[in-house]
Design an enzyme around this catalytic site. Structure first.
Site, PDB file in Angstrom:
ATOM      1  N   LYS A   1       0.013   5.565  -5.980  1.00  0.00           N
ATOM      2  CA  LYS A   1      -1.097   5.650  -6.946  1.00  0.00           C
ATOM      3  C   LYS A   1      -1.890   6.937  -6.742  1.00  0.00           C
ATOM      4  CE  LYS A   1      -4.812   4.532  -5.505  1.00  0.00           C
ATOM      5  NZ  LYS A   1      -5.393   3.228  -5.313  1.00  0.00           N
TER       6      LYS A   1
ATOM      7  N   GLU B   1      -7.860   2.384 -12.359  1.00  0.00           N
ATOM      8  CA  GLU B   1      -7.160   3.517 -11.738  1.00  0.00           C
ATOM      9  C   GLU B   1      -5.991   3.972 -12.609  1.00  0.00           C
ATOM     10  OE1 GLU B   1      -8.240   2.803  -7.039  1.00  0.00           O
ATOM     11  OE2 GLU B   1      -6.263   2.196  -7.712  1.00  0.00           O
TER      12      GLU B   1
ATOM     13  N   CYS C   1       0.825  -1.212   0.000  1.00  0.00           N
ATOM     14  CA  CYS C   1       0.000   0.000   0.000  1.00  0.00           C
ATOM     15  C   CYS C   1       0.851   1.250   0.000  1.00  0.00           C
ATOM     16  CB  CYS C   1      -0.944  -0.011   1.205  1.00  0.00           C
ATOM     17  SG  CYS C   1      -1.937   1.476   1.298  1.00  0.00           S
TER      18      CYS C   1
ATOM     19  N   CYS D   1      -1.539   1.974  -2.925  1.00  0.00           N
ATOM     20  CA  CYS D   1      -2.450   3.089  -2.585  1.00  0.00           C
ATOM     21  C   CYS D   1      -1.782   4.461  -2.578  1.00  0.00           C
ATOM     22  CB  CYS D   1      -3.050   2.886  -1.199  1.00  0.00           C
ATOM     23  SG  CYS D   1      -3.273   1.196  -0.686  1.00  0.00           S
TER      24      CYS D   1
ATOM     25  N   TYR E   1      -9.857  -2.912 -10.121  1.00  0.00           N
ATOM     26  CA  TYR E   1      -9.469  -1.653  -9.480  1.00  0.00           C
ATOM     27  C   TYR E   1      -8.208  -1.049 -10.124  1.00  0.00           C
ATOM     28  CZ  TYR E   1     -11.850  -2.648  -4.922  1.00  0.00           C
ATOM     29  OH  TYR E   1     -12.724  -2.886  -3.906  1.00  0.00           O
TER      30      TYR E   1
HETATM   31  P1  NDP Z   1      -9.015  -7.573  -9.598  1.00  0.00           P
HETATM   32  O1  NDP Z   1      -9.144  -8.949  -9.119  1.00  0.00           O
HETATM   33  O2  NDP Z   1      -9.822  -6.485  -8.986  1.00  0.00           O
HETATM   34  O3  NDP Z   1      -9.273  -7.510 -11.159  1.00  0.00           O
HETATM   35  C1  NDP Z   1      -8.612  -8.356 -12.062  1.00  0.00           C
HETATM   36  C2  NDP Z   1      -9.071  -8.024 -13.455  1.00  0.00           C
HETATM   37  O4  NDP Z   1      -8.268  -8.750 -14.379  1.00  0.00           O
HETATM   38  C3  NDP Z   1     -10.506  -8.389 -13.726  1.00  0.00           C
HETATM   39  O5  NDP Z   1     -11.058  -7.403 -14.557  1.00  0.00           O
HETATM   40  C4  NDP Z   1     -10.398  -9.731 -14.461  1.00  0.00           C
HETATM   41  O6  NDP Z   1     -11.410  -9.930 -15.390  1.00  0.00           O
HETATM   42  C5  NDP Z   1      -9.102  -9.513 -15.222  1.00  0.00           C
HETATM   43  N1  NDP Z   1      -8.401 -10.767 -15.532  1.00  0.00           N
HETATM   44  C6  NDP Z   1      -8.047 -11.762 -14.700  1.00  0.00           C
HETATM   45  N2  NDP Z   1      -7.367 -12.712 -15.352  1.00  0.00           N
HETATM   46  C7  NDP Z   1      -7.272 -12.312 -16.632  1.00  0.00           C
HETATM   47  C8  NDP Z   1      -6.683 -12.858 -17.797  1.00  0.00           C
HETATM   48  N3  NDP Z   1      -6.043 -14.023 -17.769  1.00  0.00           N
HETATM   49  N4  NDP Z   1      -6.789 -12.169 -18.954  1.00  0.00           N
HETATM   50  C9  NDP Z   1      -7.430 -10.983 -18.990  1.00  0.00           C
HETATM   51  N5  NDP Z   1      -8.012 -10.418 -17.928  1.00  0.00           N
HETATM   52  C10 NDP Z   1      -7.930 -11.063 -16.752  1.00  0.00           C
HETATM   53  O7  NDP Z   1      -7.449  -7.273  -9.488  1.00  0.00           O
HETATM   54  P2  NDP Z   1      -6.572  -5.981  -9.461  1.00  0.00           P
HETATM   55  O8  NDP Z   1      -5.236  -6.452  -9.918  1.00  0.00           O
HETATM   56  O9  NDP Z   1      -7.193  -4.841 -10.178  1.00  0.00           O
HETATM   57  O10 NDP Z   1      -6.534  -5.612  -7.913  1.00  0.00           O
HETATM   58  C11 NDP Z   1      -6.139  -6.565  -6.940  1.00  0.00           C
HETATM   59  C12 NDP Z   1      -6.755  -6.263  -5.595  1.00  0.00           C
HETATM   60  O11 NDP Z   1      -6.127  -5.139  -5.025  1.00  0.00           O
HETATM   61  C13 NDP Z   1      -8.231  -5.904  -5.652  1.00  0.00           C
HETATM   62  O12 NDP Z   1      -9.034  -7.032  -5.506  1.00  0.00           O
HETATM   63  C14 NDP Z   1      -8.396  -4.939  -4.517  1.00  0.00           C
HETATM   64  O13 NDP Z   1      -8.863  -5.610  -3.393  1.00  0.00           O
HETATM   65  C15 NDP Z   1      -7.028  -4.382  -4.269  1.00  0.00           C
HETATM   66  N6  NDP Z   1      -6.980  -2.971  -4.686  1.00  0.00           N
HETATM   67  C16 NDP Z   1      -7.785  -2.056  -4.061  1.00  0.00           C
HETATM   68  C17 NDP Z   1      -7.768  -0.728  -4.452  1.00  0.00           C
HETATM   69  C18 NDP Z   1      -8.663   0.254  -3.790  1.00  0.00           C
HETATM   70  O14 NDP Z   1      -9.268  -0.065  -2.778  1.00  0.00           O
HETATM   71  N7  NDP Z   1      -8.801   1.474  -4.337  1.00  0.00           N
HETATM   72  C19 NDP Z   1      -6.867  -0.264  -5.511  1.00  0.00           C
HETATM   73  C20 NDP Z   1      -6.099  -1.305  -6.100  1.00  0.00           C
HETATM   74  C21 NDP Z   1      -6.159  -2.592  -5.684  1.00  0.00           C
HETATM   75  P3  NDP Z   1     -12.850 -10.560 -15.018  1.00  0.00           P
HETATM   76  O15 NDP Z   1     -13.645  -9.477 -14.404  1.00  0.00           O
HETATM   77  O16 NDP Z   1     -13.377 -11.008 -16.324  1.00  0.00           O
HETATM   78  O17 NDP Z   1     -12.542 -11.691 -14.085  1.00  0.00           O
END
Ligand code: NDP
Length: 464
Positions: free
Chosen positions: A51, A181, A43, A48, A177
């Site tokens: 970012k 972002e 973070c 966080c 997310y």
């Molecule tokens: P997320 O799990 O939120 O999102 C992953 C994304 O990648 C989804 O859109 C998913 O698609 C896509 N995806 C997964 N596998 C593949 C693939 N093989 N090919 C193409 N697309 C794919 O992960 P993030 O990395 O964005 O964030 C991780 C975690 O970090 C979050 O869950 C959150 O809890 C935390 N976070 C919180 C923030 C905040 O509170 N502001 C900011 C940043 C991170 P699909 O929807 O189709 O599964």
């Protein structure tokens, strides 16, 4: 002679690990914390905090543009990416020093190394064995990417925060997310952004109106969202510094970009740590399985934060740390209540949300008489004079039988700051009548939550 070198060894000096170590030390425990990257963790060092600093940088672009409507002479300033990164890094150094100081003042010993477990009470660091009565795993997560040809060319959020230059064109894969972002950050700072998502819409798991609204606003700002699109292969083309890449799409077609960033989820950091060998149960993704008190399957081992994949948010990890210390060192087994935890997406415009989505509320309230939905869309006052084409949306989801507000969502300027306060209302069971009886502050955006009178027709969004 004590049986162990320490009362508590924590592996991972992120927000959760640092809080647990400090609290335990304050209760008299002899504590050490082991970290192999930077103190502060994801973070503060790679997530966080940096970012959000970059999000602030992007807001200036809009502000310069909007100022014309308020009588300011047209300003067209240049933007210096390396200067931003340098300033951001200076702030991270300051924060890291603060973390070292507070750990030191708390009497927590910092060990800068990679830790592996020899047994449930023994941690190996740099060839030394340290023994501990209680072990806390707080190792967080790490970006995860699909194994496709050319994946070695891509960056993740880790590197995106430290690029030497702002790319002209960036392709961001993922719709979560992190992807939205960073799409907002790069777009606002002047890069051409293509966001590639395999699903029909961004931000799976969020309320559908929120998802549609944000995607529409992102597209108005010029972000090219390619839906139901899958990248099959990435090839490097030419010798351009930083690279120029061609993304081959499943079903035909290519996308060109100067940088390719993957934000396709994160995996818990447990590989090669010897947890399984020490008898700690992991799930299929490698997350430490824990009970409601953050206890792993081995008696003296606890785990908190992203490594447990419960709710991957910093304030949740910190709350889990507090509860874990009360459980392990305070003689008060404490479980965390995960209901009504607010969260935000620092997209442009941002999202703030607490409680259930419309689809979830349908399921929860369904048999008991259903829900009423209130939605308002409006142009924020700031944009009346500047003429910016950006709207805000507010949405309340109310249980019909009891009047209880089950979900409160906002997309638009200041949404995270506004929703934060509403989290208290939802936690304490506020009803729509309570919202209606509350007098707002005028003129603000937040007051709109107290004047929502028209129920929206049922759009059949009950299917989760
Ligand atoms: P997320 O799990 O939120 O999102 C992953 C994304 O990648 C989804 O859109 C998913 O698609 C896509 N995806 C997964 N596998 C593949 C693939 N093989 N090919 C193409 N697309 C794919 O992960 P993030 O990395 O964005 O964030 C991780 C975690 O970090 C979050 O869950 C959150 O809890 C935390 N976070 C919180 C923030 C905040 O509170 N502001 C900011 C940043 C991170 P699909 O929807 O189709 O599964």
């Amino acid at each position: 002679m004590p049986l162990y070198d320490y009362d508590l060894i924590t592996i991972g000096a992120g927000s959760g690990g640092v809080r647990a170590s400090r609290r335990a030390a304050a209760m008299g425990a002899k504590a050490a914390i082991v970290e192999n990257l930077r103190t502060g963790g994801t973070c503060v060092m790679r997530g966080c905090v940096p970012k959000k600093l970059l999000v602030y940088a992007g807001h200036f672009a809009d502000d310069f543009e909007d100022s014309g409507g308020y009588g300011w002479e047209r300003v067209d300033p240049g933007f210096d990416w390396p200067a931003l990164i340098k300033a951001k890094n200076k702030e991270l150094d300051r924060l890291e020093a603060v973390y070292h100081r507070i750990l030191g003042e708390a009497g927590v010993e910092e060990v800068f190394a990679t830790a592996t477990l020899a047994d449930p009470h023994t941690v190996e660091v740099d060839g030394k064995s340290l023994t501990t009565k209680t072990l806390l795993v707080a190792t967080g997560g790490w970006p995860m990417m699909p194994d496709i040809p050319g994946i070695e060319h891509v960056i993740t959020s880790n590197e995106a925060l430290d690029l030497h230059e702002l790319p002209d064109r960036i392709a961001i894969i993922g719709g979560g997310y992190i992807a939205v972002e960073f799409a907002g950050i790069f777009n606002s700072l002047g890069a051409r952004v293509t966001e590639i998502i395999r699903a029909p819409q961004i931000l799976r798991g969020f309320d559908d109106d929120v998802r549609d609204m944000l995607a529409g606003e992102m597209e108005k700002k010029g972000i090219d969202i390619r839906r139901e699109t899958v990248v099959e292969e990435i090839t490097k083309e030419g010798n351009k510094s930083g690279g120029a890449f061609s993304l081959k799409l499943k079903g035909g077609g290519t996308i060109a970009a100067d940088r390719v960033m993957y934000a396709t989820g994160r995996a818990p950091n447990t590989k090669g740590m010897g947890l399984g060998e020490a008898g700690v149960e992991l799930d299929g993704k490698g997350a430490v399985r824990v009970d409601e008190f953050s206890r792993a399957s081995v008696d003296n081992i606890y785990a908190i934060g992203d490594v447990t994949e419960r709710m991957n948010l910093t304030p949740v990890a910190i709350a889990e740390a507090e509860a874990m210390v009360r459980t392990a060192f305070g003689g008060q087994p404490t479980a965390l209540d995960y209901a009504n935890v607010p969260s935000a997406v620092f997209s442009q415009p941002p999202i703030g949300t607490v409680g259930l989505t419309e689809a979830e509320a349908h399921v929860e309230a369904g048999a008991g008489g259903g829900i009423d939905v209130y939605v308002s869309r409006f142009t924020p006052m700031k944009f009346t004079l500047s003429g910016r084409d950006e709207k805000s949306m507010m949405k309340l989801i109310v249980e019909r039988k009891t009047g209880r507000v089950l979900g409160c969502h906002m997309v638009g300027m200041d949404a995270p700051e506004i929703i934060q306060g509403f989290a208290v209302a939802l936690r304490t069971g506020a009803t729509k009548a309570d919202f209606d009886a509350t007098i707002g502050i005028h003129p603000t955006a937040g007051e709109e939550f107290f004047t929502l009178r028209e129920k929206r027709e049922d759009l059949g969004r009950g299917e989760a």
